[in-house]
Design an enzyme around this catalytic site. Structure first.
Site, PDB file in Angstrom:
ATOM      1  N   HIS A   1      41.807  42.052  44.236  1.00 10.84           N
ATOM      2  CA  HIS A   1      41.214  42.797  43.465  1.00 10.84           C
ATOM      3  C   HIS A   1      41.755  43.922  42.747  1.00 10.84           C
ATOM      4  CE1 HIS A   1      37.812  43.996  40.720  1.00 10.84           C
ATOM      5  NE2 HIS A   1      37.493  42.800  40.417  1.00 10.84           N
TER       6      HIS A   1
ATOM      7  N   GLU B   1      42.986  39.588  35.404  1.00 14.55           N
ATOM      8  CA  GLU B   1      42.104  40.595  35.485  1.00 14.55           C
ATOM      9  C   GLU B   1      42.533  42.195  34.884  1.00 14.55           C
ATOM     10  OE1 GLU B   1      38.203  39.437  37.133  1.00 14.55           O
ATOM     11  OE2 GLU B   1      39.076  41.267  38.316  1.00 14.55           O
TER      12      GLU B   1
HETATM   13  P1  PGA Z   1      33.282  42.822  34.995  1.00 16.93           P
HETATM   14  O1  PGA Z   1      34.263  42.741  36.368  1.00 16.93           O
HETATM   15  O2  PGA Z   1      32.766  41.539  34.678  1.00 16.93           O
HETATM   16  O3  PGA Z   1      31.985  43.779  35.258  1.00 16.93           O
HETATM   17  O4  PGA Z   1      34.233  43.560  33.935  1.00 16.93           O
HETATM   18  C1  PGA Z   1      35.114  41.779  36.429  1.00 16.93           C
HETATM   19  C2  PGA Z   1      35.737  41.715  37.807  1.00 16.93           C
HETATM   20  O5  PGA Z   1      36.186  42.892  38.351  1.00 16.93           O
HETATM   21  O6  PGA Z   1      35.931  40.667  38.559  1.00 16.93           O
END
Ligand code: PGA
Length: 248
Positions: free
Chosen positions: A96, A168
């Site tokens: 992540h 992401e």
């Molecule tokens: P968010 O985070 O939906 O708050 O933008 C997504 C993530 O970091 O997995």
């Protein structure tokens, strides 16, 4: 079937609130309105709640948000894949952007650490959600190609059946997000990811970044989108309820 992954991050504050978040989303009834399509929810939870949640909710799946690259030993604060597996946790998120090394988090994971974590999970029949994404949209192709190549280095094709990849984009994530990615950006990126993954279309690819009650349906309609990874809207009970209400 589309996957809805709730990434609670450093939330909620107590196990009672955690229980409520899970009770709100019974998997059995999660059929998407208008499409008849089924959804499956996975919860990426804080380590301290994992054991209790696994015992309390037998029909739900729980994963961790990160995992140690080591098997065991003198690594203060780390949790191994064996510990996770032994309490009934199904796997972990890996790579992540909030755990990767970058300018603000120089102690964070490098691609070789992420590669080792993936090997630990996939070689032991655990689920691995690999997050990948660029800091600036202009560099998306280059960054994704580089990360995916390095992160999956020397992992056998036969081990990839439990791998899920989440796109992401860093600029769309968390409290500092500029905006969610547009439908077109998500479409072209997920398609591209499927062309460069060794398992191609067989590997599930998710989108994550500012997914909320308003945009979730449109995002799940994207052909190459096998699900979503949701941060903020998944750990706030009101937001989570609204999001699910809009979906089913
Ligand atoms: P968010 O985070 O939906 O708050 O933008 C997504 C993530 O970091 O997995």
């Amino acid at each position: 079937m589309k996957l809805i992954v709730a990434n609670w991050k450093e939330n909620p504050e107590n196990i009672e609130s955690a229980n409520k978040l899970v009770q709100t989303s019974p998997n059995l009834s999660l059929v998407r309105r208008g499409t008849g399509q089924e959804n499956k929810v996975l919860f990426a939870v804080p380590n301290v709640f994992a054991s209790e949640l696994v015992k309390e909710f037998e029909n739900e799946k729980f994963i961790l948000q990160d995992i140690s690259k080591f098997e065991n030993g003198s690594h203060t604060g780390e949790v191994s894949y064996k510990m996770a597996k032994n309490i009934g946790v199904a796997g972990s998120i890996v790579g992540h952007s909030e755990r990767r090394g970058n300018r603000t988090n120089i102690q964070g994971d490098r691609d070789e650490d992420i590669n080792q974590k993936l090997k630990n999970l996939l070689n032991n029949d655990l689920l691995a959600i690999l997050c990948t994404g660029e800091a600036n949209r202009e560099e998306w192709k280059k960054m994704l190609e580089l990360q995916i190549k390095e992160d999956l280095k020397n992992i056998e094709f036969t081990k990839l059946e439990k791998l899920i990849v989440a796109y992401e984009p860093i600029w769309a994530i968390g409290n500092t997000a500029l905006r969610a990615a547009s439908k077109q950006e998500i479409e072209e990126t997920l398609k591209f990811i499927k062309t460069i993954l060794p398992g191609g279309k067989n590997i599930k690819v998710l989108y994550g970044g500012s997914v909320d009650e308003k945009n979730i349906k449109e995002i799940l309609e994207i052909e190459d989108c096998d699900g979503v990874l949701i941060g903020r809207a998944s750990s706030d009970l009101e937001k989570w309820k609204n999001l699910l209400d809009n979906l089913v």
